[in-house]
Design a protein around this motif. Structure first.
Motif, PDB file in Angstrom:
ATOM      1  N   MET A  14      11.832   7.921  29.858  1.00 48.93           N
ATOM      2  CA  MET A  14      11.983   7.542  30.961  1.00 48.93           C
ATOM      3  C   MET A  14      10.907   6.910  31.642  1.00 48.93           C
ATOM      4  O   MET A  14      11.780   5.845  32.013  1.00 48.93           O
ATOM      5  CB  MET A  14      13.960   8.105  31.121  1.00 48.93           C
ATOM      6  CG  MET A  14      14.077   7.818  32.766  1.00 48.93           C
ATOM      7  SD  MET A  14      15.512   8.532  33.633  1.00 48.93           S
ATOM      8  CE  MET A  14      14.553   9.654  34.082  1.00 48.93           C
ATOM      9  N   ILE A  15      10.597   7.876  32.055  1.00 52.61           N
ATOM     10  CA  ILE A  15       9.638   8.056  33.201  1.00 52.61           C
ATOM     11  C   ILE A  15       8.356   6.725  32.036  1.00 52.61           C
ATOM     12  O   ILE A  15       8.066   6.204  33.357  1.00 52.61           O
ATOM     13  CB  ILE A  15       8.869   8.622  33.549  1.00 52.61           C
ATOM     14  CG1 ILE A  15       9.435   9.976  34.292  1.00 52.61           C
ATOM     15  CG2 ILE A  15       7.270   8.990  34.527  1.00 52.61           C
ATOM     16  CD1 ILE A  15       9.172  11.150  34.540  1.00 52.61           C
ATOM     17  N   PHE A  16       8.194   6.821  30.859  1.00 48.46           N
ATOM     18  CA  PHE A  16       7.215   5.369  30.911  1.00 48.46           C
ATOM     19  C   PHE A  16       8.210   4.632  31.398  1.00 48.46           C
ATOM     20  O   PHE A  16       7.045   3.916  30.876  1.00 48.46           O
ATOM     21  CB  PHE A  16       6.743   6.319  29.445  1.00 48.46           C
ATOM     22  CG  PHE A  16       5.710   5.205  28.489  1.00 48.46           C
ATOM     23  CD1 PHE A  16       5.026   4.912  29.108  1.00 48.46           C
ATOM     24  CD2 PHE A  16       6.562   4.466  27.561  1.00 48.46           C
ATOM     25  CE1 PHE A  16       4.251   4.503  27.939  1.00 48.46           C
ATOM     26  CE2 PHE A  16       6.069   3.956  27.080  1.00 48.46           C
ATOM     27  CZ  PHE A  16       4.004   2.909  26.877  1.00 48.46           C
ATOM     28  N   GLY A  17       8.823   4.905  30.138  1.00 44.26           N
ATOM     29  CA  GLY A  17       9.933   3.716  30.421  1.00 44.26           C
ATOM     30  C   GLY A  17      10.230   2.459  31.646  1.00 44.26           C
ATOM     31  O   GLY A  17       9.859   1.017  31.604  1.00 44.26           O
ATOM     32  N   VAL A  18      10.247   3.389  32.739  1.00 44.42           N
ATOM     33  CA  VAL A  18       9.897   2.778  33.755  1.00 44.42           C
ATOM     34  C   VAL A  18       9.202   2.224  34.707  1.00 44.42           C
ATOM     35  O   VAL A  18       8.640   0.581  35.075  1.00 44.42           O
ATOM     36  CB  VAL A  18      10.632   4.009  35.021  1.00 44.42           C
ATOM     37  CG1 VAL A  18      10.509   2.999  35.886  1.00 44.42           C
ATOM     38  CG2 VAL A  18      12.634   3.874  34.803  1.00 44.42           C
ATOM     39  N   PHE A  19       7.982   2.571  34.226  1.00 42.76           N
ATOM     40  CA  PHE A  19       6.591   2.224  34.934  1.00 42.76           C
ATOM     41  C   PHE A  19       5.887   1.391  33.462  1.00 42.76           C
ATOM     42  O   PHE A  19       4.806  -0.151  34.486  1.00 42.76           O
ATOM     43  CB  PHE A  19       5.145   3.440  34.842  1.00 42.76           C
ATOM     44  CG  PHE A  19       5.524   4.412  36.260  1.00 42.76           C
ATOM     45  CD1 PHE A  19       5.082   4.030  37.101  1.00 42.76           C
ATOM     46  CD2 PHE A  19       6.189   5.687  35.673  1.00 42.76           C
ATOM     47  CE1 PHE A  19       5.363   4.752  37.618  1.00 42.76           C
ATOM     48  CE2 PHE A  19       6.194   6.541  36.920  1.00 42.76           C
ATOM     49  CZ  PHE A  19       5.702   6.400  38.162  1.00 42.76           C
ATOM     50  N   TYR A  20       6.395   1.065  32.647  1.00 45.33           N
ATOM     51  CA  TYR A  20       6.067   0.049  32.014  1.00 45.33           C
ATOM     52  C   TYR A  20       6.641  -0.656  31.550  1.00 45.33           C
ATOM     53  O   TYR A  20       6.325  -1.779  31.654  1.00 45.33           O
ATOM     54  CB  TYR A  20       5.981   0.509  29.849  1.00 45.33           C
ATOM     55  CG  TYR A  20       5.804  -1.092  29.263  1.00 45.33           C
ATOM     56  CD1 TYR A  20       4.378  -1.150  28.601  1.00 45.33           C
ATOM     57  CD2 TYR A  20       7.069  -1.527  28.842  1.00 45.33           C
ATOM     58  CE1 TYR A  20       4.273  -1.885  27.986  1.00 45.33           C
ATOM     59  CE2 TYR A  20       7.535  -2.567  27.655  1.00 45.33           C
ATOM     60  CZ  TYR A  20       5.548  -3.018  27.866  1.00 45.33           C
ATOM     61  OH  TYR A  20       5.470  -3.718  26.049  1.00 45.33           O
ATOM     62  N   LEU A  21       7.848  -1.123  32.663  1.00 46.24           N
ATOM     63  CA  LEU A  21       8.961  -2.243  32.799  1.00 46.24           C
ATOM     64  C   LEU A  21       8.389  -2.772  33.873  1.00 46.24           C
ATOM     65  O   LEU A  21       7.932  -3.877  33.900  1.00 46.24           O
ATOM     66  CB  LEU A  21      10.177  -1.852  32.628  1.00 46.24           C
ATOM     67  CG  LEU A  21      11.172  -3.084  33.129  1.00 46.24           C
ATOM     68  CD1 LEU A  21      11.629  -4.058  32.063  1.00 46.24           C
ATOM     69  CD2 LEU A  21      12.677  -2.145  33.310  1.00 46.24           C
ATOM     70  N   MET A  22       8.183  -2.181  35.023  1.00 47.38           N
ATOM     71  CA  MET A  22       7.227  -1.990  36.576  1.00 47.38           C
ATOM     72  C   MET A  22       5.927  -2.801  36.042  1.00 47.38           C
ATOM     73  O   MET A  22       5.909  -3.955  36.781  1.00 47.38           O
ATOM     74  CB  MET A  22       7.067  -0.898  36.916  1.00 47.38           C
ATOM     75  CG  MET A  22       6.837  -1.307  38.467  1.00 47.38           C
ATOM     76  SD  MET A  22       6.641   0.203  39.707  1.00 47.38           S
ATOM     77  CE  MET A  22       5.481   0.938  38.703  1.00 47.38           C
ATOM     78  N   TYR A  23       5.014  -1.908  35.808  1.00 49.43           N
ATOM     79  CA  TYR A  23       3.903  -2.891  35.074  1.00 49.43           C
ATOM     80  C   TYR A  23       4.184  -4.244  33.890  1.00 49.43           C
ATOM     81  O   TYR A  23       3.158  -5.663  34.860  1.00 49.43           O
ATOM     82  CB  TYR A  23       2.854  -2.192  34.513  1.00 49.43           C
ATOM     83  CG  TYR A  23       2.548  -1.247  35.839  1.00 49.43           C
ATOM     84  CD1 TYR A  23       1.825  -1.097  36.924  1.00 49.43           C
ATOM     85  CD2 TYR A  23       2.575   0.076  35.236  1.00 49.43           C
ATOM     86  CE1 TYR A  23       1.454  -0.700  38.083  1.00 49.43           C
ATOM     87  CE2 TYR A  23       2.524   1.322  36.480  1.00 49.43           C
ATOM     88  CZ  TYR A  23       1.440   0.738  38.120  1.00 49.43           C
ATOM     89  OH  TYR A  23       1.258   1.316  38.423  1.00 49.43           O
ATOM     90  N   SER A  24       4.890  -4.563  33.171  1.00 50.43           N
ATOM     91  CA  SER A  24       4.584  -5.281  32.256  1.00 50.43           C
ATOM     92  C   SER A  24       5.369  -6.316  33.065  1.00 50.43           C
ATOM     93  O   SER A  24       5.286  -8.060  33.253  1.00 50.43           O
ATOM     94  CB  SER A  24       5.520  -5.046  31.478  1.00 50.43           C
ATOM     95  OG  SER A  24       6.674  -4.743  31.413  1.00 50.43           O
ATOM     96  N   THR A  25       6.275  -6.416  33.961  1.00 49.67           N
ATOM     97  CA  THR A  25       6.503  -7.593  34.394  1.00 49.67           C
ATOM     98  C   THR A  25       6.077  -7.487  36.080  1.00 49.67           C
ATOM     99  O   THR A  25       5.890  -9.087  36.312  1.00 49.67           O
ATOM    100  CB  THR A  25       8.942  -6.792  34.961  1.00 49.67           C
ATOM    101  OG1 THR A  25       9.375  -6.463  34.395  1.00 49.67           O
ATOM    102  CG2 THR A  25       8.838  -8.123  35.790  1.00 49.67           C
ATOM    103  N   ARG A  26       5.391  -7.122  36.809  1.00 53.21           N
ATOM    104  CA  ARG A  26       4.329  -7.522  37.715  1.00 53.21           C
ATOM    105  C   ARG A  26       2.983  -8.471  36.751  1.00 53.21           C
ATOM    106  O   ARG A  26       2.844  -9.376  37.030  1.00 53.21           O
ATOM    107  CB  ARG A  26       4.148  -6.365  38.250  1.00 53.21           C
ATOM    108  CG  ARG A  26       3.296  -7.237  39.755  1.00 53.21           C
ATOM    109  CD  ARG A  26       2.650  -5.468  39.896  1.00 53.21           C
ATOM    110  NE  ARG A  26       1.074  -4.787  38.929  1.00 53.21           N
ATOM    111  CZ  ARG A  26       0.400  -3.825  39.430  1.00 53.21           C
ATOM    112  NH1 ARG A  26       0.970  -3.219  40.928  1.00 53.21           N
ATOM    113  NH2 ARG A  26      -0.746  -3.485  39.329  1.00 53.21           N
TER     114      ARG A  26
END
Length: 114
Positions: A14-26
């Motif tokens: 879950m933590i990995f998914g949140v950070f991945y989504l945040m950085y890929s969206t940015r």
């Protein structure tokens, strides 16, 4: 696989998914702005010279400890001179005074930026 291993795996995924989504969206937003020809200065917009984070942390931590100490002292005075229950007075007064200390710390840290 038992529940002993599923919980940590779920938590870290879950933590990995949140950070991945945040950085890929940015990254996608920045690439879209670059394709439109927007100046790169928009990425630095909002960043200004501010107070170092360690000063704000030390100020808030100091006022939290001061608030907790004052809360303990006030709770001791209240329980000494009244017939109120110790189990209810101590946590409520300490938490209230610690919250007031954090509120004062927040207001003081806003003044540090000026």
């Amino acid at each position: 696989m038992g529940p002993d291993i599923l919980i940590p795996i779920s938590f870290f995924s879950m933590i990995f998914g949140v950070f991945y989504l945040m950085y890929s969206t940015r990254n996608r937003e920045r690439l879209a702005l670059i394709e439109k020809g927007v100046d790169a200065s928009v990425f630095m917009k909002g960043r200004r010279e501010s107070t170092p984070m360690w000063k704000v942390f030390i100020l808030n931590f100091a006022l939290l400890l001061i608030g907790s100490g004052v809360g303990t002292f006030i709770a001791l005075l209240i329980t000494t001179y009244t017939d109120l229950n110790d189990e209810a007075v101590y946590p409520s007064i300490i938490i209230t005074m610690a919250g007031i200390g954090l509120l004062v710390g927040y207001n003081k840290s806003k003044d540090l930026d000026k």
